[in-house]
Design a protein around this motif. Structure first.
Motif, PDB file in Angstrom:
ATOM      1  N   VAL A  77       0.810  -1.081  -0.020  1.00 10.75           N
ATOM      2  CA  VAL A  77      -0.002   0.045  -0.001  1.00 10.75           C
ATOM      3  C   VAL A  77       0.925   1.261  -0.016  1.00 10.75           C
ATOM      4  N   LEU A  78       0.758   2.066  -0.930  1.00  9.36           N
ATOM      5  CA  LEU A  78       1.444   3.271  -1.189  1.00  9.36           C
ATOM      6  C   LEU A  78       0.692   4.489  -1.643  1.00  9.36           C
ATOM      7  N   VAL A  79       1.198   5.809  -1.148  1.00  7.99           N
ATOM      8  CA  VAL A  79       0.820   6.873  -1.983  1.00  7.99           C
ATOM      9  C   VAL A  79       2.048   7.699  -2.409  1.00  7.99           C
ATOM     10  N   ARG A  86      -4.234  13.870   0.327  1.00  7.15           N
ATOM     11  CA  ARG A  86      -5.403  14.303  -0.483  1.00  7.15           C
ATOM     12  C   ARG A  86      -6.687  13.177  -0.371  1.00  7.15           C
ATOM     13  N   GLY A  87      -6.285  12.349   0.648  1.00  3.98           N
ATOM     14  CA  GLY A  87      -7.339  11.187   0.962  1.00  3.98           C
ATOM     15  C   GLY A  87      -7.377   9.925   0.064  1.00  3.98           C
ATOM     16  N   ALA A  89      -5.187   7.505   0.118  1.00  3.86           N
ATOM     17  CA  ALA A  89      -5.063   6.252   1.067  1.00  3.86           C
ATOM     18  C   ALA A  89      -6.154   5.625   1.392  1.00  3.86           C
ATOM     19  N   GLN A  90      -7.137   6.673   1.764  1.00  2.00           N
ATOM     20  CA  GLN A  90      -8.592   6.138   2.476  1.00  2.00           C
ATOM     21  C   GLN A  90      -9.304   5.438   1.149  1.00  2.00           C
ATOM     22  N   GLU A  91      -9.416   5.964   0.159  1.00  2.00           N
ATOM     23  CA  GLU A  91     -10.279   5.686  -1.032  1.00  2.00           C
ATOM     24  C   GLU A  91      -9.672   4.312  -1.508  1.00  2.00           C
ATOM     25  N   LEU A  92      -8.124   4.350  -1.678  1.00  2.00           N
ATOM     26  CA  LEU A  92      -7.323   3.158  -1.896  1.00  2.00           C
ATOM     27  C   LEU A  92      -7.865   1.853  -1.197  1.00  2.00           C
ATOM     28  N   MET A  93      -7.855   2.082   0.181  1.00  2.00           N
ATOM     29  CA  MET A  93      -8.436   1.014   0.981  1.00  2.00           C
ATOM     30  C   MET A  93      -9.672   0.643   1.014  1.00  2.00           C
TER      31      MET A  93
END
Length: 149
Positions: A77-79, A86-87, A89-93
């Motif tokens: 998991v990376l940004v 920009r949020g 990481a939350q949307e990715l998860m």
């Protein structure tokens, strides 16, 4: 920004290159951690990423049950540092959990999380199932998201 969810076979050579470059930039260079980034699991996974102007902004690898653990898993998991705050990481998860909920239901999702991100992953319902341990010189914990049908 455009989101993509692809099996390894669906990825273009350019996409594989950009994904691996970003994973090395974050996990090897930024975190100053020498470990085998290319571990042979990628061809058996789905790859979730968002890109902007040809640059990988956020990425994770979705592992089916039985590949790393008996459970399904989310890893790498990376940004990208240029897109943090920009949020993403939350949307990715949220997208990763939603995909795995369909693909491997009702198998739980297990992750190996860097300890400092315990609260972040906890916000999605993951709970700690191990003591803190070093992995490649970085404190980690195992976490589990149990789901019902």
């Amino acid at each position: 920004m455009q989101w993509h969810l692809k099996s390894f076979e669906q990825l273009s050579g350019d996409e594989v290159y950009r994904i691996l470059r970003e994973r090395v930039n974050v996990f090897v260079l930024e975190q100053n951690c020498l470990y085998p980034e290319i571990d042979g699991k990628d061809p058996l996974c789905h790859h979730l990423f968002v890109e902007q102007d040809g640059q990988i902004a956020a990425y994770c690898r979705l592992l089916p049950p039985g590949l790393a653990y008996p459970q399904a898993s989310i890893g790498r998991v990376l940004v990208n540092d240029a897109f943090r705050g920009r949020g993403l990481a939350q949307e990715l998860m949220n997208r990763a959990i939603a995909f795995l909920s369909v693909e491997s239901q009702p198998v739980p999702i297990k992750i190996q999380a860097q300890h400092y991100l315990e609260k972040f992953y906890g916000s999605f319902g993951f709970r700690v199932i191990s003591d803190v341990y070093p992995e490649d010189g970085i404190p980690h914990v195992d976490m589990l998201l149990e789901r019902s049908e």
